[in-house]
Scaffold this motif. Structure first.
Motif, short mmCIF file in Angstrom:
data_model
loop_
_atom_site.label_atom_id
_atom_site.label_comp_id
_atom_site.label_asym_id
_atom_site.label_seq_id
_atom_site.Cartn_x
_atom_site.Cartn_y
_atom_site.Cartn_z
N ARG A 269 0.79 -1.03 0.03
CA ARG A 269 -0.01 0.02 -0.04
C ARG A 269 0.81 1.16 -0.16
NH1 ARG A 269 -3.57 0.46 4.99
NH2 ARG A 269 -1.64 0.21 6.03
N VAL A 270 0.54 2.26 -1.04
CA VAL A 270 1.57 3.34 -1.02
C VAL A 270 0.82 4.32 0.06
CG1 VAL A 270 2.19 5.23 -2.71
CG2 VAL A 270 1.90 2.95 -3.63
N GLN A 271 1.86 4.73 0.77
CA GLN A 271 1.54 5.79 1.81
C GLN A 271 1.99 7.42 1.35
OE1 GLN A 271 -0.03 5.69 4.70
NE2 GLN A 271 -0.12 3.54 5.01
N ARG A 272 3.04 7.34 0.66
CA ARG A 272 3.62 8.53 0.39
C ARG A 272 4.38 8.33 -0.91
NH1 ARG A 272 8.54 11.54 1.77
NH2 ARG A 272 8.29 13.67 1.19
N VAL A 273 4.15 9.32 -1.86
CA VAL A 273 4.96 9.33 -3.33
C VAL A 273 5.88 10.39 -3.18
CG1 VAL A 273 4.79 9.64 -5.55
CG2 VAL A 273 2.80 8.36 -4.47
N ILE A 274 7.12 10.35 -3.30
CA ILE A 274 8.08 11.06 -3.08
C ILE A 274 7.87 12.12 -4.30
CG2 ILE A 274 10.46 11.67 -3.02
CD1 ILE A 274 9.47 9.69 -0.68
N PRO A 275 7.86 13.56 -3.95
CA PRO A 275 7.58 14.45 -5.32
C PRO A 275 8.77 14.70 -5.94
CG PRO A 275 6.94 15.51 -3.22
CD PRO A 275 7.64 14.17 -2.83
N GLY A 276 8.61 14.51 -7.34
CA GLY A 276 9.90 14.45 -8.50
C GLY A 276 10.38 13.17 -8.64
N GLY A 277 9.90 12.25 -8.09
CA GLY A 277 10.42 10.87 -8.10
C GLY A 277 9.73 10.01 -9.33
N PRO A 278 10.31 8.84 -9.42
CA PRO A 278 9.77 8.24 -10.73
C PRO A 278 8.20 7.97 -10.52
CG PRO A 278 11.76 7.23 -10.18
CD PRO A 278 11.29 8.23 -9.14
N GLY A 286 -0.42 8.04 -3.49
CA GLY A 286 -0.43 7.74 -1.83
C GLY A 286 -1.47 7.83 -1.21
N ALA A 287 -1.55 7.44 0.36
CA ALA A 287 -2.60 7.61 1.20
C ALA A 287 -2.61 9.20 1.23
CB ALA A 287 -2.54 7.10 2.22
N GLU A 288 -1.42 9.81 1.47
CA GLU A 288 -1.34 11.20 1.81
C GLU A 288 -1.76 12.41 0.62
OE1 GLU A 288 2.60 12.17 3.02
OE2 GLU A 288 2.62 10.75 4.69
N ASP A 289 -1.87 11.57 -0.69
CA ASP A 289 -2.29 12.56 -1.83
C ASP A 289 -3.79 12.58 -1.92
OD1 ASP A 289 0.45 12.82 -2.75
OD2 ASP A 289 0.19 10.78 -3.48
N PRO A 290 -4.21 13.46 -2.58
CA PRO A 290 -5.85 13.65 -2.87
C PRO A 290 -6.29 12.28 -3.68
CG PRO A 290 -4.94 15.71 -3.38
CD PRO A 290 -3.73 14.59 -3.07
N ALA A 291 -7.54 11.79 -3.15
CA ALA A 291 -7.90 10.64 -3.98
C ALA A 291 -8.29 11.01 -5.38
CB ALA A 291 -9.22 10.08 -3.17
N PRO A 292 -7.83 9.87 -6.43
CA PRO A 292 -8.21 10.28 -7.77
C PRO A 292 -9.73 10.56 -8.04
CG PRO A 292 -6.78 8.52 -7.43
CD PRO A 292 -7.13 8.88 -6.06
N ALA A 293 -10.35 11.06 -8.98
CA ALA A 293 -11.81 11.74 -9.05
C ALA A 293 -12.61 10.51 -9.15
CB ALA A 293 -11.83 12.24 -10.48
N VAL A 294 -12.17 9.33 -10.05
CA VAL A 294 -12.64 7.84 -9.98
C VAL A 294 -12.98 7.42 -8.74
CG1 VAL A 294 -10.59 6.42 -10.44
CG2 VAL A 294 -12.84 5.84 -11.40
N VAL A 295 -12.12 7.56 -7.68
CA VAL A 295 -12.05 7.00 -6.49
C VAL A 295 -13.34 7.47 -5.60
CG1 VAL A 295 -11.15 6.39 -4.30
CG2 VAL A 295 -9.95 5.93 -6.39
N ARG A 296 -13.16 9.15 -5.75
CA ARG A 296 -14.09 9.90 -5.01
C ARG A 296 -15.33 9.45 -5.78
NH1 ARG A 296 -10.41 13.81 -6.22
NH2 ARG A 296 -11.56 14.82 -7.75
N ARG A 297 -15.58 9.35 -6.85
CA ARG A 297 -17.04 9.09 -7.49
C ARG A 297 -17.39 7.69 -7.04
NH1 ARG A 297 -14.69 11.26 -12.17
NH2 ARG A 297 -14.05 9.40 -13.10
#
Length: 360
Positions: A269-278, A286-297
């Motif tokens: 499970r992705v908790q955090r995505v490092i900014p500027g990384g691959p 990741g969990a710290e990011d806003p949910a994608p629109a499709v997940v919100r729907r």
């Protein structure tokens, strides 16, 4: 193990001695607070650990420190000291690791109990740093003893301790203790549909900690100059059980995450995505990011993407991911199979792997 403090047999103790009343629980918590540490690996995450033996080795889970490469492993001691630690050994078969700081660790060792005498129904306490909240104590019972649970080490561990004591991300590597305050297991994995504790946690039995320390002591009696950490691979991944040298990962994915098990799937499970990384460039969230629109729907809880596979090969946890990335080079492309478990949605993302960041 002559250098570890052992007490009498659990089963032989009077019932009264096993009662976890307030006074006993408080005393155990105070003892654990002096011997339990928080472990951080830069750009990887947080775990727990505890000090054992006259050498003051630090025990944690292999998945807490595996993949650190050249990144520093920092140990946060109860007195406020933060010291860099060397990874002495990682055993992928048991998902255990042993660390050591230079000089004398500023924390007393805690006693290892006899996990062979653990019984279903007995009271236990879990201690560690869930979500980075160090010094957290929870209580439960031994719910079951399990054998050969996939996702824990090589899947061949016997006597794995199942507990309903609340365990959450960040507890990995922390102690599970009996009513005497002796460590009977190392908190390792939870099975959860929502991403947090749902009363199904697992701890690697202390007999395997004892065995790993014994083997390490034997090896340290014949030290090799500038010897790197030793990683013992799972039998399925190697021709023999002989230790092999661990090398830093040659590539960087750019995520922090933890093992996930629920809804019939296992992955990271992705908790955090490092900014500027691959991973960020590929749109992984990741969990710290806003949910994608499709997940919100879909109106389902957002706990970050779960990585199920890399290039079609199953990823059941960090040991699988480390092994698969070990054959890659910077600039290679890797296809990640990802899902949002609660919504039953599955897709893929192509990541162009980068070079590991330079250590500060």
């Amino acid at each position: 193990m002559p250098l570890l403090v052992l007490s009498g047999a659990l089963g032989a103790a009077p019932a009264r001695a096993q009662e976890l009343n307030d006074a006993r629980r408080i005393a155990i918590a105070e003892r654990l607070s002096r011997s339990t540490v928080t472990i951080t690996v830069r750009r990887r995450g947080i775990g727990s650990g505890f000090v054992v033996g006259a050498e003051r080795f630090i025990i944690t889970n292999g998945h807490v420190v595996e993949g650190a490469g050249r990144r520093p492993v920092s140990v946060h001691f109860p007195g406020g000291e933060v010291l860099d630690a060397n990874v002495l050994v990682i055993d992928a078969r048991t998902d255990l690791a042993v660390l050591q700081v230079a000089g004398r660790a500023p924390a007393p060792p805690i006693a290892l109990g006899d996990s062979s005498r653990v019984r279903v129904g007995q009271s236990v306490l879990a201690y560690g740093s869930p979500h980075g909240l160090s010094g957290t104590l929870t209580q439960g019972i031994v719910s079951a003893l399990r054998d050969n649970l996939r996702g824990v080490g090589d899947g061949r561990i016997t006597g794995l301790i199942q507990t309903d004591a609340p365990i959450n991300p960040g507890n990995s590597g922390g102690p599970l203790v009996n009513a005497r305050g002796e460590v009977i297991g190392v908190n390792t994995l939870i099975i959860s549909q929502a991403g947090g504790s749902e009363g199904i946690g697992f701890a690697v039995p202390s007999r395997l900690v004892r065995r790993l320390i014994r083997d390490l002591r034997d090896r340290l009696q014949n030290p090799r100059a500038s010897a790197p950490p030793v990683r013992t691979p799972a039998p399925a991944a190697a021709a023999s059980n002989a230790p092999v040298t661990a090398a830093p990962l040659p590539v960087w994915l750019g995520i922090e995450g933890d093992a996930f098990s629920g809804f019939g799937i296992r992955g990271i499970r992705v908790q955090r995505v490092i900014p500027g990384g691959p991973a960020a460039a590929a749109g992984i969230r990741g969990a710290e990011d806003p949910a994608p629109a499709v997940v919100r729907r879909m109106n389902v809880p957002w706990t970050g993407y779960v990585i199920l596979a890399l290039d079609g090969h199953p990823v059941r946890g960090w040991p699988d991911m480390i092994r698969l990335l070990g054959g890659k080079r910077p600039g290679d492309r890797a296809t990640l199979t990802i899902t949002v478990p609660q919504g039953g949605m599955e897709g893929s993302a192509v990541v162009e792997l980068g070079a590991p960041p330079a250590s500060p």
